[in-house]
Design an enzyme around this catalytic site. Sequence first.
Site, short mmCIF file in Angstrom:
data_model
loop_
_atom_site.label_atom_id
_atom_site.label_comp_id
_atom_site.label_asym_id
_atom_site.label_seq_id
_atom_site.Cartn_x
_atom_site.Cartn_y
_atom_site.Cartn_z
N HIS A 1 -3.47 8.73 0.68
CA HIS A 1 -2.28 8.00 1.14
C HIS A 1 -1.42 7.55 -0.05
CE1 HIS A 1 -0.14 5.16 3.92
NE2 HIS A 1 0.03 4.49 2.79
N GLU A 2 -2.05 6.88 -1.01
CA GLU A 2 -1.29 6.37 -2.16
C GLU A 2 -0.77 7.52 -3.03
OE1 GLU A 2 -0.36 3.40 -2.08
OE2 GLU A 2 -1.78 2.71 -0.54
N HIS B 1 2.60 8.51 -1.81
CA HIS B 1 3.63 7.63 -2.37
C HIS B 1 3.93 8.02 -3.82
CE1 HIS B 1 4.13 4.74 0.83
NE2 HIS B 1 2.85 4.37 0.84
N GLU C 1 6.80 5.79 3.67
CA GLU C 1 5.54 5.86 4.40
C GLU C 1 5.35 7.22 5.07
OE1 GLU C 1 3.12 3.95 4.10
OE2 GLU C 1 4.06 2.22 3.18
#
Length: 499
Positions: free
Chosen positions: A264-265, A268, A294
């Site tokens: 997930h990170e 980003h 997101e």
Amino acid sequence: MKKEVKRFRELIKEKKLIDSSLGILQWDLETTTPRKGKELLSEMVGYLSMKSYDIVTSEEFLNLVKFLKANEKELDDIQRKEIDDMAEEIEKISKIPPHEYQEYSELTAKTQGVWEEAKAKNDFSMFKENLKKIFEFNIKFAEYQGKKDKKIYDIILDEYEKGMDTEKLDEFFSALRGEIVPLLKKIMEKNKNSKISCINRTVNIDEQKKFNRFLSEYLGFDFNRGVTAESEHPFTLNLDKNDVRLTTKYIENAPFSSIFSTIHETGHGIYEQQVGDDLQGTTLATGGSMGLHESQSRFYENMIGRSMSFWKGIYDKNIDVFPVLKEINIDELYREINRVEPSFIRTEADELTYSLHIMIRYEIEKGIINGEIEIDDLPEVWNKKMEEYLGVVPETDRDGVLQDVHWACGLIGYFPSYALGNVYAAQLYNTMKKDMDVNSHLENGKLDRIKGWLRDRIHIYGKLRETAELIQEITGEELEPKYYIEYLKEKYSKIYDLD
């Protein structure tokens, strides 16, 4: 004009240096600062925040922006967008009294430490007074904008997703709820005799760290321009595209928790590292709206990270980097990482129930802002909503109202961005599949093709282009929840063999 533009650039550089210093302090506060050292760092945050505030509210800067705005036809696209954005920021920030701005900056910096301790001790009472102040400040700051034709919560939401309001979100969440809840009931009925998960096993933290670094790099994160660390709540910090920092939280007996937090990170982080070089040194050299940001992390985490094709690519070529995988059949792994099971923790929620977690937070925020929910009642309200939407009730506040750091950071109105991100991600994924064979690239480890597609259509623009404009241009449609709903139905109907 050249003189004014040059001076504008000088002041923006000064502001960015201060803001980057604030970022370093934020990173330190959440990763390495000793508990007793957080008071001093909080004061430092307040001090530097005022320096940044002083620049954008100074008479010189106000006059520069006003002059350049009046002559914007002579500016290029990047300069014009910067001036427009700064004019908006000035309009908001200049209405906040300086002492309140500093007090709020110190409060949010300090409250993150308070939240962490309250969570560790499972004691909401330690946190609630600071939380009250944070909500009060957000309401007050929204009122200062003087937009009497808009609801307070709508003003707050606009900070994270321009043009978004409660009317649109209510309709949006209603559509999701109407489809997700019945699908969840079908799956739970089908899954009531499921076995204990085969992926919940103990894995040494150092071994987890090694694999998570491999995953980030495999997906396309550049460690020459980025680092990773541990924090209580995973997050991404960008100083600029050449210094992007990721964190995750490691749990020894739940290795896939850190794996999906890392993926997930990384989503980003890749976004930030691929911002166009022409935007470096400007205020636009970062990702766009929070919903769009997101969408990138949720795309990497779910459309890629929870796909069979992605794991085939690792099993076939890289299984030795994480020996635990040799003990798990790939079909079992795929089913387990996509297991649907209502749970307490948002960051560990499955794809299907995730948006229900966001609805809970959205309704609570809206209720607090509208004066319908008292902070003192939050644990009780939280638990009732968890039972209503997910059929589970947290036994502790640590697993309930204290699980997220966002409110402690002052990020009131941020949570809907996660649900919007899911919808943007599915819509973009639908278009990407028309342009390339995504599964083939994943199976063959060609993540660069996917990364390049995202770079050329989204990442290089940073904040230069508005999210609605980009989504319309890339997909040919405005925000459309049907692709997310179709994606979930198709995926989980196959996994659970639903009629």
